[in-house]
Design a protein around this motif. Structure first.
Motif, PDB file in Angstrom:
ATOM      1  N   GLY A 130       0.795  -1.222   0.000  1.00 58.53           N
ATOM      2  CA  GLY A 130       0.000   0.000   0.000  1.00 58.53           C
ATOM      3  C   GLY A 130       0.825   1.269   0.000  1.00 58.53           C
ATOM      4  N   ARG A 131       2.149   1.115   0.138  1.00 61.56           N
ATOM      5  CA  ARG A 131       3.043   2.280   0.162  1.00 61.56           C
ATOM      6  C   ARG A 131       4.166   2.039  -0.848  1.00 61.56           C
ATOM      7  N   ILE A 132       4.362   2.972  -1.764  1.00 64.84           N
ATOM      8  CA  ILE A 132       5.293   2.766  -2.871  1.00 64.84           C
ATOM      9  C   ILE A 132       6.285   3.923  -2.992  1.00 64.84           C
ATOM     10  N   THR A 133       7.366   3.628  -3.691  1.00 62.09           N
ATOM     11  CA  THR A 133       8.271   4.661  -4.189  1.00 62.09           C
ATOM     12  C   THR A 133       7.936   4.880  -5.655  1.00 62.09           C
ATOM     13  N   LEU A 134       7.664   6.107  -6.033  1.00 60.28           N
ATOM     14  CA  LEU A 134       7.221   6.414  -7.389  1.00 60.28           C
ATOM     15  C   LEU A 134       8.332   7.121  -8.149  1.00 60.28           C
ATOM     16  N   VAL A 135       8.709   6.573  -9.302  1.00 58.44           N
ATOM     17  CA  VAL A 135       9.788   7.118 -10.121  1.00 58.44           C
ATOM     18  C   VAL A 135       9.223   7.665 -11.426  1.00 58.44           C
TER      19      VAL A 135
END
Length: 260
Positions: free
Chosen positions: A183-188
């Motif tokens: 539910g928690r991401i790193t967005l690139v």
């Protein structure tokens, strides 16, 4: 390729071209030529505005101003990345490469992919690549996954190959991640694209750590920033496109709020 090109994408591109360089300057120039015989003063004013706009939109000065206002997210720290469950890399286009006898990521996609691979190696997190084929041909995510494996020795855990817009990227990626309980991401993505991407991914129910790349920067003295260039025009184009996209998102949310 035309038989696989989405009509919606084609319509958005055609309408959007009216607002962006070089066509917006050319349309203003044509308007000036039209009015020069009917209202000479107004016609001359439009011609001067067309010339000034065409020049200004090709300067690094304007490119840095427009993109700088979008690039509000600071680079992510490794500690922040490690608080997330996956790294999501947004596709930014692909192109044919005869020298490789295959499609390869565009410049934007490659910059995002390289940074995503860097973060994955440093953090040990899995990668999700997202991007369809809005212009027809091979999906961006498929091309990125192939290059990621061949050039970086990393296999993406998820390859989402249907998205045609940033909103699609978010919605379809969120569906894949929910199945893995992430539910928690790193967005690139590019720094100038991050504001619109954050809106979409948060609306899809994800917590996001922004990991922007590809900041708009120019070397040289201030005088060089007033010399027009093709690169600057491209960066002005992308910035104006993003500002228009953010305006559309804002208006859509207002309309949705009023109707509900």
């Amino acid at each position: 390729m035309l038989d696989t090109l989405s009509p919606d994408v084609l319509l958005r591109q055609a309408l959007g071209a009216l607002f962006f360089p070089p066509l917006n300057g050319l349309l203003l120039l044509l308007a000036g030529l039209y009015w020069q015989r009917r209202a000479p003063a107004a016609g001359r004013l439009l011609l001067l505005l067309a010339l000034f706009l065409s020049y200004l939109q090709a300067t690094p000065w304007l490119a840095m101003r427009l993109n700088g206002a979008l690039e509000s997210s600071a680079p992510a720290t490794l500690a922040q990345v490690r608080t997330t469950g996956a790294i999501v890399v947004l596709g930014g286009g692909q192109r044919p490469a005869p020298e490789y006898a295959a499609n390869v990521p565009s410049g934007d996609s490659l910059a995002r992919l390289r940074y995503g691979a860097h973060l994955a190696r440093a953090s040990g997190l899995p990668l999700l690549l997202t991007g369809g084929a809005p212009n027809g041909g091979e999906a961006e995510a498929v091309v990125m996954a192939r290059v990621l494996q061949q050039d970086y020795g990393i296999t993406a855990r998820w390859v989402e190959a249907a998205a045609e817009t940033t909103a699609d990227n978010a919605r379809l990626s969120a569906a894949l991640l929910r199945g893995a309980k992430v539910g928690r991401i790193t967005l690139v993505t590019q720094a100038w694209h991050m504001p619109r991407a954050l809106v979409s991914f948060r609306a899809a129910g994800l917590q996001v750590v922004a990991a922007p790349t590809g900041y708009s920067r120019y070397d040289g003295i201030w005088l060089q920033h007033w010399l027009p260039s093709g690169r600057a025009m491209q960066e002005v184009y992308q910035a104006e496109r993003e500002w228009l996209g953010l305006l559309y998102y804002h208006l859509r949310s207002l309309i949705t709020g009023l109707t509900t």
